[in-house]
Design a protein around this motif. Sequence first.
Motif, mmCIF file in Angstrom:
data_model
loop_
_atom_site.group_PDB
_atom_site.id
_atom_site.type_symbol
_atom_site.label_atom_id
_atom_site.label_comp_id
_atom_site.label_asym_id
_atom_site.label_seq_id
_atom_site.Cartn_x
_atom_site.Cartn_y
_atom_site.Cartn_z
ATOM 1 N N VAL A 442 6.988 -3.026 -3.244
ATOM 2 C CA VAL A 442 5.700 -2.736 -2.618
ATOM 3 C C VAL A 442 5.805 -3.053 -1.130
ATOM 4 O O VAL A 442 6.261 -4.120 -0.762
ATOM 5 C CB VAL A 442 4.587 -3.588 -3.259
ATOM 6 N N PRO A 443 5.425 -2.120 -0.268
ATOM 7 C CA PRO A 443 5.459 -2.429 1.149
ATOM 8 C C PRO A 443 4.409 -3.476 1.486
ATOM 9 O O PRO A 443 3.426 -3.587 0.774
ATOM 10 C CB PRO A 443 5.114 -1.093 1.806
ATOM 11 N N PRO A 444 4.569 -4.241 2.559
ATOM 12 C CA PRO A 444 5.626 -4.179 3.556
ATOM 13 C C PRO A 444 6.752 -5.173 3.278
ATOM 14 O O PRO A 444 7.366 -5.662 4.199
ATOM 15 C CB PRO A 444 4.872 -4.597 4.811
ATOM 16 N N VAL A 491 12.213 6.453 -8.525
ATOM 17 C CA VAL A 491 10.771 6.343 -8.279
ATOM 18 C C VAL A 491 10.005 6.109 -9.575
ATOM 19 O O VAL A 491 9.170 5.217 -9.673
ATOM 20 C CB VAL A 491 10.299 7.629 -7.577
ATOM 21 N N ALA A 495 7.893 2.699 -10.874
ATOM 22 C CA ALA A 495 6.524 2.701 -11.400
ATOM 23 C C ALA A 495 6.482 1.990 -12.747
ATOM 24 O O ALA A 495 5.595 1.190 -13.021
ATOM 25 C CB ALA A 495 6.021 4.125 -11.540
ATOM 26 N N MET A 498 6.625 -1.748 -12.545
ATOM 27 C CA MET A 498 5.400 -2.387 -12.058
ATOM 28 C C MET A 498 4.674 -3.135 -13.170
ATOM 29 O O MET A 498 4.083 -4.182 -12.936
ATOM 30 C CB MET A 498 4.513 -1.272 -11.509
ATOM 31 N N LEU A 502 3.759 -7.022 -12.588
ATOM 32 C CA LEU A 502 2.340 -7.364 -12.469
ATOM 33 C C LEU A 502 1.922 -8.315 -13.573
ATOM 34 O O LEU A 502 1.064 -9.162 -13.361
ATOM 35 C CB LEU A 502 1.490 -6.097 -12.554
ATOM 36 N N ILE A 541 9.520 -5.743 7.619
ATOM 37 C CA ILE A 541 9.216 -4.881 8.748
ATOM 38 C C ILE A 541 9.263 -5.748 9.993
ATOM 39 O O ILE A 541 8.845 -6.896 9.969
ATOM 40 C CB ILE A 541 7.843 -4.199 8.572
ATOM 41 N N PHE B 148 5.722 5.888 8.252
ATOM 42 C CA PHE B 148 6.193 4.685 7.573
ATOM 43 C C PHE B 148 5.101 3.620 7.595
ATOM 44 O O PHE B 148 4.753 3.036 6.574
ATOM 45 C CB PHE B 148 7.463 4.173 8.262
ATOM 46 N N VAL B 149 4.549 3.408 8.785
ATOM 47 C CA VAL B 149 3.487 2.405 8.918
ATOM 48 C C VAL B 149 2.279 2.823 8.094
ATOM 49 O O VAL B 149 1.644 2.007 7.431
ATOM 50 C CB VAL B 149 3.119 2.227 10.395
ATOM 51 N N TYR B 151 2.314 4.537 5.361
ATOM 52 C CA TYR B 151 2.609 4.270 3.953
ATOM 53 C C TYR B 151 2.502 2.779 3.647
ATOM 54 O O TYR B 151 1.997 2.381 2.601
ATOM 55 C CB TYR B 151 4.001 4.795 3.601
ATOM 56 N N VAL B 152 2.992 1.969 4.594
ATOM 57 C CA VAL B 152 2.931 0.520 4.390
ATOM 58 C C VAL B 152 1.480 0.072 4.239
ATOM 59 O O VAL B 152 1.127 -0.645 3.302
ATOM 60 C CB VAL B 152 3.617 -0.219 5.552
ATOM 61 N N GLU B 155 -0.146 1.246 0.907
ATOM 62 C CA GLU B 155 0.152 0.431 -0.267
ATOM 63 C C GLU B 155 -0.435 -0.966 -0.130
ATOM 64 O O GLU B 155 -0.764 -1.611 -1.109
ATOM 65 C CB GLU B 155 1.665 0.326 -0.465
ATOM 66 N N MET B 156 -0.554 -1.422 1.105
ATOM 67 C CA MET B 156 -1.040 -2.782 1.317
ATOM 68 C C MET B 156 -2.488 -2.923 0.868
ATOM 69 O O MET B 156 -2.905 -4.005 0.476
ATOM 70 C CB MET B 156 -0.932 -3.113 2.801
ATOM 71 N N PHE B 162 -6.433 -5.472 -5.799
ATOM 72 C CA PHE B 162 -5.953 -5.965 -7.091
ATOM 73 C C PHE B 162 -6.530 -7.348 -7.368
ATOM 74 O O PHE B 162 -7.041 -7.627 -8.455
ATOM 75 C CB PHE B 162 -4.424 -6.006 -7.077
ATOM 76 N N PHE B 163 -6.490 -8.212 -6.356
ATOM 77 C CA PHE B 163 -6.992 -9.564 -6.551
ATOM 78 C C PHE B 163 -8.510 -9.585 -6.668
ATOM 79 O O PHE B 163 -9.056 -10.357 -7.447
ATOM 80 C CB PHE B 163 -6.531 -10.478 -5.419
ATOM 81 N N PHE B 181 -3.709 -0.671 -10.245
ATOM 82 C CA PHE B 181 -2.519 -0.870 -9.414
ATOM 83 C C PHE B 181 -1.416 0.103 -9.805
ATOM 84 O O PHE B 181 -0.843 0.800 -8.965
ATOM 85 C CB PHE B 181 -2.023 -2.313 -9.576
ATOM 86 N N ILE B 182 -1.143 0.173 -11.106
ATOM 87 C CA ILE B 182 0.006 0.975 -11.542
ATOM 88 C C ILE B 182 -0.248 2.459 -11.306
ATOM 89 O O ILE B 182 0.622 3.184 -10.837
ATOM 90 C CB ILE B 182 0.324 0.676 -13.010
ATOM 91 N N PHE B 185 -0.083 3.137 -7.553
ATOM 92 C CA PHE B 185 1.257 2.856 -7.055
ATOM 93 C C PHE B 185 2.220 3.970 -7.456
ATOM 94 O O PHE B 185 3.020 4.442 -6.649
ATOM 95 C CB PHE B 185 1.742 1.511 -7.608
ATOM 96 N N THR B 186 2.121 4.396 -8.709
ATOM 97 C CA THR B 186 3.000 5.463 -9.184
ATOM 98 C C THR B 186 2.813 6.725 -8.353
ATOM 99 O O THR B 186 3.783 7.336 -7.892
ATOM 100 C CB THR B 186 2.701 5.769 -10.653
ATOM 101 N N VAL B 189 4.415 6.336 -4.894
ATOM 102 C CA VAL B 189 5.869 6.444 -4.755
ATOM 103 C C VAL B 189 6.334 7.881 -4.904
ATOM 104 O O VAL B 189 7.324 8.277 -4.295
ATOM 105 C CB VAL B 189 6.644 5.505 -5.694
#
Lengths: 562, 532
Positions: A442-444, A491, A495, A498, A502, A541, B148-149, B151-152, B155-156, B162-163, B181-182, B185-186, B189
């Motif tokens: 998971v990024p970052p 990929v 998934a 995960m 988790l 990063i 890239f940023v 995407y970061v 996902e962030m 989630f929490f 989440f899953i 996330f899937t 990706v």
Amino acid sequence: MSYLPLDTAEAELIIPELIMLVGLIAIILIPNFGDATFRIPLSRIKVPILIGGNRFKLTSNPKLPNQVSLLIFSAAFFFGLIQTSYGNVGDTLEVTAFSRIFTLIFTAALILATIATTHRIPARTNLKVPTDNDSETITTKKIDALIDNRRQVDFHIILIMVGLGMSLMSMATHLFMLFVCIELASLSSYILVAFHKETKVGGEAGMKYFIVGSVASAVGIYGMSLLYLWSGDLSLDALSSKWMESETIDPIAGIAVGLMLVAFGFKVGAAPFHLAAPDAYSGASSPVAGLLATASKAMGFVALMRILITVTMPDSGEAFWFSTIAIISIVTMTWGNLAALTSTNPKRILAYSSVAHAGYMLAGLAAIGSGLASEEAMKLVLTAIIFHLVVLVVFKFGAFLVLSLLETEGRSHQLEDLHGLARREPLIAGSMFLFMLSLAGVPPLSGFLSKFLMINGIVNISAGTGASDVSSVMDWLISVEPVFWLAFAIVLNSALSMFYYLRIGLVMFFEEPENTKPMKDAFSLRIAIVLCALLTVIIGIGPLSDSLLQMVNDAVDSFISN
Amino acid sequence: MSDPLTILTLTPLGVGLLLLVLPQLLPQNFAETLRKVSRNISFGVSMGLFVFATYLAFENFGGIDWLNINMGEYQLMNDEPVTLISSIGVSWIVGVDALSLPMVWLTALLIPLSMLVEWDAKKGHIFHPLILVMEGALLGVFVALDLFVFYVFWEMTLIPMFFLILVWGGDDRKYASMKFFIYTFTASVVMLIGILIMYFHTGDISGVSGSITGHHFNLIEMNSDMIQSEGLRHLVWILLLIGFATKMPSVPVHTWLPDAHVQAPTAGSMLLAGVMLKMGAYGFLRVAVSLFPESTVVFIPLLVILGMSSLVYGAWVCMGQTNLKRMVAYSSVSHMGLIFLGIATMQPLGIAGALFMMFAHGIISPLLFAVAGAFKHHYHTLEIGSMRGIAHHSPYLAAHMMLGWMASLGLPLLAGFVAEVAILIAFWMSFGWWVLLPALTLIITAVYYLNSMQRTIFESNDRHHGILPESLHGEEPRDITWHENTSMFILGILTVLFGIFPFLFFDMMSDWSTEFIQEILLEAIINQGVKP
């Protein structure tokens, strides 16, 4: 310096290894220093010889070996880090940027293992010898504690031998040397797995790991002897030039390489040779399991890269092992992830996850073997593999460090042992969650960057191969080389993975803990865990990831130029 | 002040993370003090950021003419791209245009409001900083111009959410948070492969935004010509669509949304519906449509099918819901379908309508979820029909509910109406009488909203008392607290404000869509032979 079998320039190249060698001798000697004397015959002069007798207070401290080995590994790591000169050492070793980065991986993993062991094997000063008045239980307790103290030094001797073997193997340019070093590291690691002999599961795991491992090694040696039969020389240069010369693949050579793949496949934990790994991980103590998952795996990958890329990779066209490795990689990652899903032992989950990670890296090797890669693309994939091995030390070992912390108060072989960790130890639980996310990619976090580089490399190799004049998606997908699907395999598997990563996070934050007291105050271990978590984030990063990638790039350059 | 967007993004991230970590490291008594004030600090920071974002967003204050930005140009960019990872060409480039600015403002608005709604949340010293972290990630998605940023950050956003669901959610929160989440996330990706294929086809650049050798992620420098093969372009488009459509979410990949919404705490639902769903639509326009206009035109039928099925199916399912929050969640699916329809029209008006739908829904749906959350909070149930005539007991809540429900079903003079009408008109221009299908679906929308409202607020058959749910165990319910009331009041006012004066943002949106059509889509439309 004629008393050394190597000249000064050569000695400078292998300072980390020399440190470990000297340290190995030192750690055998130091705990034995005492006030023993030797009386010169026919005189009254007593010469102190220091070995034996009543030990000094300092040398009898059972925590000393731990500190010494920490010092040794840190020194080796430091000198490996600042080293800039490269060259040959003797006929069978060559120090390159490639070998150096692996030395760093190994020593870093060993530093973490040493820190974790500080609190894993209890060492107590001021122990009393049992007397006749003691009851039976107290006697056993005292004896156990004494044995624990005695074993401290054994553990670290073996640990240093592992480091020495691994570090030397990454420099070996001769297959025989490579194998001897692997065996040095492997045999030591079998002992480490079985080190907790009082627990049933530890002995069993060690035995299993030893038997399967030695069979794998025997198969590998058989392959090596066939290779010798074929070429008459086992140095990597000679083998690779002989391989280039031959028009078709000699069956003997093909079989030989196949047999060696079995041996190295076992080391990296590739399916179907991974079956002993989960047992070994769950039976071993967490620091040792961490060592197997990071350093030992890196070692296996060095060997695989030497055989598959240095020796048998043709200049152009597909390598003969391409489809084998591709299939193995997909089976490995899927099997690892599916098995981890059904597991309830955190160590087993981590073991299977490391099997899955081996699959991702094998997919990278397979992509190189497809023969479609330009040199640049090949470098990309190799960078991804090595970078992944580097960052695994940070977050995979970090996860094992957390398990070590749990082990200081008892067990860590059930998911229940992690229950409510967030309530007891928020910082540790947060770190563990970061490690899990990083493992999932998971990024970052740094795990994302390595997985990203891997997929990027594979896409880079394959995306250009599709037809450029088709207008429908299906036509393009049919026209693209099958390597492209490896990216999808990775990929989809991440998934899938995960779920269990988790789940570990979930039980830490969701379930009620059995007892709510904070855990033992294992200060150095806590520092190490938090440091690993911090590194997991900042390698992901930013400038540090950049310089690390630069280092890995240099390593790949030096690997390819051979 | 030279780099406002970086400040806007990194401040909440930094402050939030510090507030989360510091109490662990400080000595006990300091940590206690910090815990006590951390929600105040979080709220203060988010308010400050909101003021800052407002200052930037309005020409009168910030001095930027948002109505006249050329396509492909961005405002408030950082002067020099900061290289983050040089070996793979990642750099920190931020900027906004008329597409992202309303979203940035909306995010900055909703964060303090959602904090306000759950001002008394349990473990507030973690809850409010988490929302602050969420703000940083969300803003990052909207301002990042480096894929890239992007995407970061994309996902962030999952981690704090989630929490939020896992720790503060309802009874089934474990399942819901995992699924959320899953699922996303899937999809992401899969999208990542698409991004990587694009990355592989980029080349050296030397332009206004600095020079990079080798591949790069710079969104400004990417264009559709870089990929030769048309089949591959379509493939990338589809991979991107999978990622974005799941986030939006569109039928058939919407199933995570009802679970996540029902279990999430009120603030989580508000952000989820208000901003996170918009990330999908935003990313779709910013990346997929902008870079692959031809593929978009080719796949218009797919977009129409996806949009139409989301719209109709979402509305249809709403009628069968007995849970208030679940109903609102499905109505979100339904409204998100309209966004796809708006884009599929390929009309300036349609795209502007879609953009305004993103914005309007971003104000209305948090109001809906705040109302639903207040029901859960004060009546301990969300069952439609188990409580009746609550207007007697909670007049403010009833009023807010009425306004929210009316706005969401598209009452004129409220924000949602503008967007719906714009999309329907554009749809009629492009597809003729097919417009009857979405138009008639709006009747279904009216049915379920009116039905649920009537049965909840009215229908007690008693002049002075409502029928209270059993979950109260005979206690008298309180009306909503002042902070809930304030938050809903602000959202309500904005709903009316943007219904009467839509041009505050609609003008820049319609200007952007006109240019978008002219500069990017027109050529593709002509090439593919679709009637413009």
